[in-house]
Enzyme design. Structure first.
Site, mmCIF file in Angstrom:
data_model
loop_
_atom_site.group_PDB
_atom_site.id
_atom_site.type_symbol
_atom_site.label_atom_id
_atom_site.label_comp_id
_atom_site.label_asym_id
_atom_site.label_seq_id
_atom_site.Cartn_x
_atom_site.Cartn_y
_atom_site.Cartn_z
ATOM 1 N N GLY A 197 0.817 -1.204 0.000
ATOM 2 C CA GLY A 197 0.000 0.000 0.000
ATOM 3 C C GLY A 197 0.848 1.251 0.000
ATOM 4 N N VAL A 255 2.396 3.034 2.328
ATOM 5 C CA VAL A 255 3.651 3.055 3.084
ATOM 6 C C VAL A 255 4.539 1.864 2.725
ATOM 7 C CG1 VAL A 255 4.679 2.976 5.384
ATOM 8 C CG2 VAL A 255 2.632 4.362 4.985
ATOM 9 N N LYS A 308 6.771 10.825 17.794
ATOM 10 C CA LYS A 308 6.013 10.713 16.545
ATOM 11 C C LYS A 308 4.541 10.483 16.862
ATOM 12 C CE LYS A 308 4.104 8.771 12.774
ATOM 13 N NZ LYS A 308 4.654 7.818 11.842
#
Length: 309
Positions: free
Chosen positions: A9, A11, A186
């Site tokens: 996909g 990523v 993150k």
């Protein structure tokens, strides 16, 4: 080094293609429909860093014999975690390292419970990608970073081996001696970015320009960071300032992947990101009103999506 990428996909397709472009032995574990699409079209990446076309990527469907692999790269959405674990189990050998790039932190416990802490590295990525209607990966910003390291910190032979194998890839891939900190920070950034862009149904630029945009973004970051600190997360003392600096540097049209998923009518990671922090906040007695507004907006979306089926 043999690398298995779960999915092809936005990523996994991007980083897997970059590794294959460099010459790494990469196999993609995909669903049957995706395999047929990739057989016909190849794996194509449209990127500001240079396009890629893998005419015949190595592909397997879950259950087919292959491996074991040295590294398994997980780039799935959190709501597919259980299915993903089941899919990769047959390809885990005695020395296999699992490298998750999922958003958030809650998935680590699930992976440790299944595979053992010694098999699972910490990992994360920063990238803005999507799939177009033809199934090609479209990568639109300068950032295309992947970070990995030992959960307990420091270095190791296997991290060094990965570092050497991935060196020279046309993406920013690096080893970290403090990946826990990197993952939590993150997590804070993606919780804030996905939260504010989905709540406002907007890219970053108009939110910054609106009268209370920065104030509300800051409030969301501060609430999330307060919960993380109570949980003992190793985030920086001035992380909110750094997060807002990063937010200000984003492109005007930059959107969190969660907003892009909503625009496509796809599932979202509300429970894994904002929901996890709210659950912990309630347990700790911390007030997080902005975070709850964001989460409620996402749950309304999920209810409307389910009703429309």
């Amino acid at each position: 080094m043999k690398v298995l990428v779960l999915g092809a996909g936005a990523v996994g397709g991007y980083f897997g293609a970059r590794l294959a472009e460099k010459g790494v032995d990469v196999t993609f574990l995909v669903r049957e429909r995706r395999r047929e699409q990739l057989k016909q079209r190849g794996l194509r990446v449209q990127s500001v860093h240079g396009d890629i076309h893998l005419e015949q990527p190595q592909l397997i469907v879950s259950g087919e014999k292959a491996g074991p692999f040295d590294v398994i790269l997980l780039s799935n959405k959190a709501y597919h975690l259980d299915d993903s674990i089941e899919s990769i189990e047959p390809y885990v050998g005695g020395n296999t390292v699992i490298l998750p790039l999922l958003n958030g932190i809650a998935h680590m416990e699930r992976l440790w419970d299944t595979f053992g802490r010694d098999r699972v590295l910490g990992g994360l990525c920063f990238i803005e990608t999507t799939l177009n209607p033809e199934g090609d990966v479209v990568q639109t910003s300068q950032t295309h970073d992947m970070v990995f390291g030992e959960w307990e910190g420091g270095g190791s032979e296997r991290v060094e081996a990965l570092k050497q194998a991935f060196a020279g890839t046309k993406a920013s891939i690096r080893a970290s001696a403090d990946v826990q900190r990197d993952m939590w920070q993150k997590y804070l950034f993606i919780t804030t970015l996905s939260g504010i862009t989905t709540l406002m149904n907007s890219s970053v630029g108009p939110i910054r320009d609106a009268v209370y945009g920065l104030e509300l973004t800051r409030q969301l970051a501060e609430e999330s960071a307060a919960v993380m600190r109570k949980l003992g997360a190793p985030i920086d003392e001035d992380v909110e300032d750094k997060q807002m600096d990063t937010f200000m540097k984003q492109g005007y049209r930059m959107k969190a992947s969660m907003l892009r998923d909503m625009e496509k009518g796809l599932p979202v990671e509300a429970d894994h990101l904002q929901g996890f922090l709210i659950q912990k906040a309630d347990q700790l007695g911390i007030a997080v009103p902005m975070l709850k507004v964001v989460y409620n907006n996402l749950k309304v979306y999920e209810l409307k999506r389910e009703a429309a089926k």
